[in-house]
Design a protein around this motif. Structure first.
Motif: not given
Length: 623
Positions: A117, A119-120, A123
């Motif tokens: 994943i 994350q940025e 999001s």
């Protein structure tokens, strides 16, 4: 423009699609403003709610064994809920199987590869309120296609790599945003349509260390507008074939594009693989139907700004998109030619004394350019197989059929171990169909053929959609099977069929395989050649890795196809399964040209499927 043409294509329903109409004074086109809702689809967003997780097609449709007899479950197909005693015996005779001793079915998979994943990226995607899923089943369903390898892995283990996230975009604009984010955060995108690939095109590269996103296009399935005057329609790429035809039919139109995977494959997938349909003789292949395509790449949107019937403005960039197999970008919208529904549709069939006569007839039909919508010739092995799939007395049983057999074999002198059949579909105006029928049957008689009736023709056509389910039954009884295809010049059609069958037979004997089937059919005719489809399967007995054995034999068969003058693929595409031969087919210059396009449109290798020969590893190594 007529009042009828100005009438809304939806008969006033603004939630379907909109009409295109022309201003009388200057010929410019306008589109009626309307909100277009998604097309109701036969395939749900949660595919596992309706489709098999480890096999072909609908969960309620399969060949199964009940009290020692094979039958077909469900009511979606004409043979549904019917016992098939002849097919039962055929299976025992050909593959030497014990139907009382199936392999124990494997439980559903509950453990999935740990996702990678970013994350940025995740999001930002969630901030866009996009529909996403990290669920293991959703990821698994989009991490494979339907090669023998794909389904075998699902039945004995698990893929080393599957998508880490599934995103369902709802519009072209959303796709643009997703691709921009993927390029920003170096995330891999693999477009997903119907999932019917037979080239491992949907398989995730095992050595990919970046996050992989499956971009499921199924919610982009609207028919955006229909132009009745110019006979074109703008359609989102995620629409499934059966949904597209159902919706167009409501308004009196069809694309005529009907591949074997029509129930489950998508418009975008057809374009990305250069697909062909069973009725291409009347309607054309996908490249003949395509007027315009829009593809989102990491460096921008590739599309033309003109939609004339033919334009001379240098190389046709539609052909960069056609056959790109998810390596350059994601196809979002397509403008296709459509045709009014044919007023007349008839089925037919012709029996020939042998395969050679049937091929000669097809060649003459193609030479005289009088092909019906579909004409397909099966060899003797497939002829017997088709007869075995009858629930009622077959050609070889029953009083009435006994008379037919007597007439054909005794009075006409046909040998049941050599005879073959061609199935026919005619579409068009009544008078044109009648004239075409007369001519095709006349040509058939010149080569020793005789009409075999409408019913046989219709059965042969409908059974096309059922054949794919047989492989799943085979898995339950130590049988592995697959199909592969090619196109070949007419003067090499017979020798190619003979050579490939001989090569497969030799490969089986060398490995001690005694119970196998290698059969073929000629499925398409062109001015310069034909299309040949092979089916190969064998009882693998105690082989520890039957899938690998099959792949070795098919690889030898593919070498034989190329040596016999056949093509690498007619309509299945290249994917990963056939990429080893890609360079010799298009030349080193061709590979370099394709890689140059890849470098221009996708310099960071965001669309890193590894299909064709896009140089994905070399590109990534430069970063």
């Amino acid at each position: 423009m007529s009042a009828e043409s100005k009438e809304a294509a939806t008969n006033g329903d603004s939630n379907s699609f909109v009409e295109v109409y022309s201003a009388e004074n200057n010929g410019q086109q306008f589109r009626k403003a309307a909100k277009v809702e998604p097309t109701p689809s036969a395939i749900p967003k949660k595919r596992q709610d309706l489709l098999k997780w480890n096999g072909w097609g609908y969960s309620d449709s399969q060949f199964a064994v009940r009290k020692g007899v094979i039958w077909f479950t469900g009511n979606r197909y004409p043979i549904g809920e019917l016992e098939l005693p002849y097919f039962t015996q055929w299976t025992k005779d050909v593959f030497n199987v014990d139907l009382s001793n199936p392999i124990k079915p494997q439980p559903p998979i509950t453990s999935f590869p740990t996702p990678i994943i970013n994350q940025e990226f995740l999001s930002e995607v969630k901030n866009l309120n996009l529909s996403v899923s990290e669920d293991g089943e959703d990821r698994l369903f989009r991490g494979h296609g339907h090669t023998l390898h794909d389904i075998y892995v699902l039945r004995v283990g698990m893929f080393a790599r599957i998508p880490d996230l599934v995103i369902w975009p709802d519009s072209h604009a959303e796709v643009v945003k997703i691709v921009v984010l993927a390029a920003k955060y170096d995330v891999v995108i693999m477009p997903f349509g119907g999932g019917t690939s037979v080239t491992c095109a949907n398989s995730c590269p095992e050595d990919e260390k970046r996050m992989i996103v499956s971009l499921d296009m199924s919610q982009m399935n609207r028919i955006l507008w229909l132009d009745r005057d110019n006979l074109v329609a703008c359609i989102e790429a995620g629409i499934i074939g059966q949904d597209l035809e159902r919706e167009l039919k409501k308004h009196g139109f069809t694309t005529g594009h009907e591949p074997d995977s029509h129930e489950f494959s998508s418009l975008g997938g057809w374009v990305a693989t250069r697909a062909s349909g069973m009725k291409k003789n009347v309607y054309g292949n996908i490249e003949d139907l395509l007027v315009h395509a829009k593809m989102v790449t990491p460096t921008g949107v590739l599309e033309k700004n003109t939609q004339g019937p033919r334009v001379s403005i240098g190389p046709d960039f539609n052909h960069v998109i056609l056959g790109s197999e998810g390596t350059l970008g994601v196809i979002t919208e397509v403008i296709l030619k459509v045709r009014p529904l044919p007023p007349c549709k008839k089925y037919g069939s012709i029996i020939f004394p042998n395969f050679e006569s049937g091929v000669q007839c097809m060649r003459e039909v193609a030479k005289r350019r009088c092909q019906p919508a579909s004409i397909r010739l099966v060899d003797n092995e497939q002829f017997k197989f088709g007869q075995a799939l009858k629930a009622v007395p077959s050609f070889f049983g029953g009083i009435a059929d006994g008379f037919k057999r007597f007439y054909v074999t005794k009075m006409k002198g046909y040998d049941v171990h050599k005879m073959v059949v061609a199935t026919l579909v005619f579409e068009g105006e009544q008078t044109a169909v009648e004239a075409q029928e007369k001519l095709v049957y006349e040509i058939g008689s010149q080569f020793g053929g005789m009409p075999a009736g409408e019913v046989n023709g219709q059965r042969g056509y409908v059974l096309t959609f059922v054949i794919a389910y047989i492989r799943d039954l085979g898995f339950d009884f130590n049988i592995v099977a697959e199909s592969f295809e090619t196109s070949v010049p007419w003067d090499r059609t017979l020798s190619l069929c003979r050579n490939v069958k001989g090569r497969v037979t030799a490969e089986c004997k060398a490995r001690g395989i005694h119970h196998y089937l290698i059969t073929c059919r000629v499925t398409q005719t062109y001015d310069a050649g034909s299309v040949v489809y092979f089916y190969f399967g064998f009882n693998y007995g105690t082989f520890p890795d039957p899938c690998h054995v099959y792949e070795e034999i098919e690889e030898a068969a593919r070498d034989e196809i190329l040596a016999s003058g056949g093509s690498l693929s007619h309509h299945h595409g290249i994917g990963k399964v056939r990429k080893k031969w890609y360079r010799q087919q298009v030349s080193s210059q061709g590979v370099q040209l394709f890689r140059a396009v890849k470098q221009k449109l996708d310099p960071k290798n965001i669309f890193a499927s590894g299909n064709l020969d896009s140089g994905s590893h070399e590109l990534q190594a430069k970063l």
